[in-house]
Design a protein around this motif. Structure first.
Motif, mmCIF file in Angstrom:
data_model
loop_
_atom_site.group_PDB
_atom_site.id
_atom_site.type_symbol
_atom_site.label_atom_id
_atom_site.label_comp_id
_atom_site.label_asym_id
_atom_site.label_seq_id
_atom_site.Cartn_x
_atom_site.Cartn_y
_atom_site.Cartn_z
ATOM 1 N N ARG A 26 16.072 15.032 68.776
ATOM 2 C CA ARG A 26 16.230 16.392 69.307
ATOM 3 C C ARG A 26 17.682 16.836 69.263
ATOM 4 N NH1 ARG A 26 12.369 14.774 73.260
ATOM 5 N NH2 ARG A 26 14.054 14.337 74.734
ATOM 6 N N LYS A 27 18.605 15.920 69.432
ATOM 7 C CA LYS A 27 20.013 16.283 69.484
ATOM 8 C C LYS A 27 20.590 16.557 68.109
ATOM 9 C CE LYS A 27 21.153 13.889 73.805
ATOM 10 N NZ LYS A 27 21.925 12.786 74.429
ATOM 11 N N GLU A 28 19.918 16.109 67.061
ATOM 12 C CA GLU A 28 20.415 16.361 65.719
ATOM 13 C C GLU A 28 20.394 17.864 65.425
ATOM 14 O OE1 GLU A 28 18.201 14.130 62.942
ATOM 15 O OE2 GLU A 28 18.930 12.179 63.613
ATOM 16 N N LYS A 29 21.526 18.406 64.968
ATOM 17 C CA LYS A 29 21.642 19.833 64.708
ATOM 18 C C LYS A 29 20.914 20.194 63.423
ATOM 19 C CE LYS A 29 26.158 20.374 66.938
ATOM 20 N NZ LYS A 29 27.566 20.767 66.732
ATOM 21 N N PRO A 30 20.330 21.393 63.375
ATOM 22 C CA PRO A 30 19.738 21.842 62.113
ATOM 23 C C PRO A 30 20.819 22.035 61.067
ATOM 24 C CG PRO A 30 19.778 23.617 63.733
ATOM 25 C CD PRO A 30 20.150 22.370 64.466
ATOM 26 N N GLN A 31 20.449 21.935 59.833
ATOM 27 C CA GLN A 31 21.420 22.024 58.752
ATOM 28 C C GLN A 31 22.094 23.391 58.730
ATOM 29 O OE1 GLN A 31 19.809 21.083 54.962
ATOM 30 N NE2 GLN A 31 21.770 21.113 53.892
ATOM 31 N N GLN A 32 23.429 23.387 58.657
ATOM 32 C CA GLN A 32 24.194 24.634 58.652
ATOM 33 C C GLN A 32 24.043 25.327 57.301
ATOM 34 O OE1 GLN A 32 25.422 27.133 60.360
ATOM 35 N NE2 GLN A 32 27.231 26.179 61.223
ATOM 36 N N HIS A 33 23.917 26.662 57.347
ATOM 37 C CA HIS A 33 23.803 27.451 56.118
ATOM 38 C C HIS A 33 25.142 27.442 55.388
ATOM 39 C CE1 HIS A 33 22.591 30.649 53.404
ATOM 40 N NE2 HIS A 33 23.665 31.349 53.755
ATOM 41 N N ASN A 34 25.126 27.103 54.113
ATOM 42 C CA ASN A 34 26.342 27.056 53.315
ATOM 43 C C ASN A 34 26.515 28.364 52.550
ATOM 44 O OD1 ASN A 34 27.111 24.387 54.004
ATOM 45 N ND2 ASN A 34 25.575 23.579 52.569
ATOM 46 N N PHE A 35 27.735 28.909 52.606
ATOM 47 C CA PHE A 35 28.024 30.155 51.901
ATOM 48 C C PHE A 35 29.463 30.097 51.402
ATOM 49 C CE2 PHE A 35 29.974 34.371 51.940
ATOM 50 C CZ PHE A 35 29.126 35.067 51.082
ATOM 51 N N THR A 36 29.671 30.463 50.172
ATOM 52 C CA THR A 36 31.015 30.521 49.603
ATOM 53 C C THR A 36 31.193 31.843 48.861
ATOM 54 O OG1 THR A 36 30.267 29.391 47.584
ATOM 55 C CG2 THR A 36 31.202 28.017 49.340
ATOM 56 N N HIS A 37 32.406 32.364 48.894
ATOM 57 C CA HIS A 37 32.737 33.596 48.182
ATOM 58 C C HIS A 37 34.252 33.673 48.092
ATOM 59 C CE1 HIS A 37 32.973 37.891 47.136
ATOM 60 N NE2 HIS A 37 31.701 37.788 46.804
ATOM 61 N N ARG A 38 34.740 34.247 47.016
ATOM 62 C CA ARG A 38 36.191 34.332 46.826
ATOM 63 C C ARG A 38 36.872 35.174 47.892
ATOM 64 N NH1 ARG A 38 37.344 39.267 44.493
ATOM 65 N NH2 ARG A 38 35.506 40.405 43.703
ATOM 66 N N LEU A 39 36.138 36.069 48.553
ATOM 67 C CA LEU A 39 36.730 36.913 49.590
ATOM 68 C C LEU A 39 36.450 36.412 51.003
ATOM 69 C CD1 LEU A 39 36.063 40.505 48.163
ATOM 70 C CD2 LEU A 39 38.107 39.072 47.937
ATOM 71 N N LEU A 40 35.834 35.232 51.109
ATOM 72 C CA LEU A 40 35.589 34.648 52.427
ATOM 73 C C LEU A 40 36.902 34.088 52.955
ATOM 74 C CD1 LEU A 40 33.478 33.844 54.596
ATOM 75 C CD2 LEU A 40 33.255 31.657 53.396
ATOM 76 N N ALA A 41 37.375 34.643 54.065
ATOM 77 C CA ALA A 41 38.655 34.209 54.646
ATOM 78 C C ALA A 41 38.489 33.002 55.551
ATOM 79 C CB ALA A 41 39.291 35.361 55.422
ATOM 80 N N ALA A 42 37.410 32.956 56.326
ATOM 81 C CA ALA A 42 37.204 31.853 57.268
ATOM 82 C C ALA A 42 35.766 31.849 57.748
ATOM 83 C CB ALA A 42 38.154 31.973 58.457
ATOM 84 N N ALA A 43 35.350 30.692 58.266
ATOM 85 C CA ALA A 43 34.045 30.539 58.929
ATOM 86 C C ALA A 43 34.299 29.834 60.254
ATOM 87 C CB ALA A 43 33.083 29.746 58.062
ATOM 88 N N LEU A 44 33.914 30.473 61.349
ATOM 89 C CA LEU A 44 34.141 29.926 62.690
ATOM 90 C C LEU A 44 32.878 29.194 63.129
ATOM 91 C CD1 LEU A 44 35.823 33.073 64.292
ATOM 92 C CD2 LEU A 44 36.860 31.308 62.840
ATOM 93 N N LYS A 45 32.991 27.865 63.314
ATOM 94 C CA LYS A 45 31.809 27.032 63.565
ATOM 95 C C LYS A 45 32.021 26.119 64.768
ATOM 96 C CE LYS A 45 30.718 26.785 58.604
ATOM 97 N NZ LYS A 45 30.513 25.873 57.462
ATOM 98 N N SER A 46 31.730 26.605 65.952
ATOM 99 C CA SER A 46 31.761 25.760 67.154
ATOM 100 C C SER A 46 30.504 25.904 67.993
ATOM 101 C CB SER A 46 32.993 26.080 68.011
ATOM 102 O OG SER A 46 34.156 25.561 67.423
ATOM 103 N N HIS A 47 29.778 26.992 67.819
ATOM 104 C CA HIS A 47 28.546 27.195 68.586
ATOM 105 C C HIS A 47 27.452 26.247 68.097
ATOM 106 C CE1 HIS A 47 29.341 30.600 71.212
ATOM 107 N NE2 HIS A 47 29.997 31.205 70.233
ATOM 108 N N SER A 48 26.620 25.790 69.022
ATOM 109 C CA SER A 48 25.462 24.966 68.657
ATOM 110 C C SER A 48 24.174 25.780 68.654
ATOM 111 C CB SER A 48 25.326 23.789 69.632
ATOM 112 O OG SER A 48 25.148 24.257 70.958
ATOM 113 N N GLY A 49 24.266 27.068 68.977
ATOM 114 C CA GLY A 49 23.119 27.967 68.949
ATOM 115 C C GLY A 49 23.436 29.194 68.116
ATOM 116 N N ASN A 50 22.440 30.037 67.880
ATOM 117 C CA ASN A 50 22.626 31.235 67.075
ATOM 118 C C ASN A 50 23.442 32.281 67.825
ATOM 119 O OD1 ASN A 50 21.233 30.202 64.920
ATOM 120 N ND2 ASN A 50 19.292 31.158 65.476
#
Length: 446
Positions: free
Chosen positions: A68-92
């Motif tokens: 149950r504690k295992e997190k669902p797989q994070q969606h991967n996204f890449t783009h040349r204009l992507l400046a950053a991805a903030l990833k600390s939340h464990s929920g939507n």
């Protein structure tokens, strides 16, 4: 006394011994039968996947807990204009808000936390955040106070507003403390947006029926607005704090003025003007930073840019500046964000984002499958350099290249009309800076 004969005593002893032996055998057979049944049950339990003992049960329970504690797989996204991805939340993540001083971004998620991010870390490798816990509930909406010393959230289960005060610590961090009492429950339908006036004089909440409430900061309702739009899809306060606007089932955006006296006392809410021109329900709208422009998107498959810098008390109507096509709005729920200078319009439908130049009405960028789920919020930072979106457990930040191109076009136009050298030098400097930024991002069009 005459003793019994010896043969009679031996017969009696043999009889008693035989009875004792039979009793012992019966007890033994009962024990063996019980043991066989117990072993049979154990074997059956093992065959059916049930634990055999307390120790094996605890092991199974721990394994299930780990699963149950295992997190669902994070969606991967890449783009040349992507400046950053903030990833600390464990929920939507459901909502986000930039502070008025431009230093922080607040996000709330169904993991029962609100996180405060430092905007100066956006282009760094690591992104720091501070966590505020929402006890026994989770926040669906979050907004900073104008002085950036507090924020408000809408509680999912509590159906009310809660205020958190931010106290700065000696180490530079913050302590977040919820006020003792939440706002009273007044809405009868789900709340879809909240906002705080830039002047700090009032708070707005809007529900999905036709109700907009104007509150003071103490949790007292100052005014109730019935939008008469069948249902509300969005409402917001203008950056100048003068207006409250709403849209819904009807093909217009209604705007009211919230009036205060010279001493700061609330007086009334009066109808100001309407944005008329769409032929179907309006899904969303936004103000520019100077409150002189508004943008709207409708189910008729169009977006519109408006000039609202009018004297409505003299019956002057807003001017329509531009209409653009966005066919996705006809079939999908859309979210809208307008850059602070009103030069760029961002529209989100499903999991994709589209950026338009509002001067020419042309689409300049498109980011597809940005999040693992539908986009829940969309916002430019106060400088207009970045566009932020959320829709899963991450916030994604994009470089606003259409904004830099708009600056280039504007500076080139001003240069042609510049009358002195100092003005031309200043304009050329701004033009060069925009060109260099686009070149560094690989987005400079020849």
């Amino acid at each position: 006394m005459e003793l019994p004969e010896m043969p009679e005593l031996m017969g009696l002893s043999l009889l008693l011994g035989l009875l004792a032996l039979m009793a012992t055998a019966a007890v033994a057979r009962g024990w063996l039968r019980a043991e066989e049944q117990r072993c049979g049950r154990s074997a059956s339990q093992k065959a059916n996947g049930f634990p055999l003992s307390k120790s094996s049960a605890s092991k199974k329970q721990k394994q299930h807990q780990r699963i149950r504690k295992e997190k669902p797989q994070q969606h991967n996204f890449t783009h040349r204009l992507l400046a950053a991805a903030l990833k600390s939340h464990s929920g939507n993540i459901s909502c986000m808000d930039f502070s008025s001083n431009g230093k922080y971004l607040a996000t709330c998620a169904d993991d029962r936390t609100v996180r405060i991010w430092s905007t100066k870390d956006f282009l760094q490798r690591e992104h720091r955040s501070m966590r505020a816990n929402v006890e026994l509930d989770h926040a669906t909406l979050v907004r900073f106070s104008p002085d950036c010393r507090a924020f408000i959230v809408w509680l999912a289960s509590g159906d009310t507003l809660r205020v958190f005060k931010m106290t700065k610590r000696e180490d530079g961090g913050y302590t977040f403390t919820a006020t003792p009492e939440d706002f009273p429950k007044k809405h009868k339908a789900p709340v879809i947006n909240i906002a705080i006036a830039g002047t700090g004089k009032f708070i707005m909440t809007v529900s999905s029926d036709t109700t907009v409430l104007i509150w003071n900061l103490k949790g007292q309702v100052l005014s109730t607005i019935n939008t008469n739009q069948m249902n509300n899809t969005h409402a917001a306060i203008s950056p100048c704090s003068r207006f409250v606007a709403s849209c819904g089932f009807t093909p217009d955006v209604k705007v009211w003025e919230v009036c205060f006296g010279k001493k700061g006392d609330f007086q009334e809410v009066v109808r100001a003007f309407e944005l008329k021109g769409h032929s179907a329900a309006v899904q969303s709208f936004a103000f520019s930073n100077d409150s002189r422009r508004m943008a709207s998107v409708s189910k008729d498959g169009t977006w519109k840019l408006w000039d609202i810098d009018v004297e409505y008390k003299k019956q002057q109507d807003p001017y329509l500046l531009r209409t653009g096509r966005f066919e996705e709005a006809g079939t999908m729920l859309c979210r809208l964000a307008l850059s602070p200078d009103a030069q760029v319009l961002a529209l989100a439908s499903g999991r994709s984002i589209h950026l338009f130049n509002t001067r020419r009405g042309e689409k300049e960028e498109c980011f597809e499958q940005v999040h693992g789920e539908c986009i829940t919020d969309l916002s430019f930072d106060i400088t207009g350099r970045f566009l932020a979106s959320c829709g899963d457990r991450a916030v994604r930040l994009f470089h606003n290249t259409p904004g830099h191109r708009a600056v280039m076009e504007e500076m080139q136009g001003h240069l042609k009309r510049a009358s002195n050298d100092s003005t031309r030098q200043r304009l050329q400097q701004q033009l060069t800076q925009a060109q260099e930024t686009l070149k560094s991002l690989g987005a400079l069009k020849k």
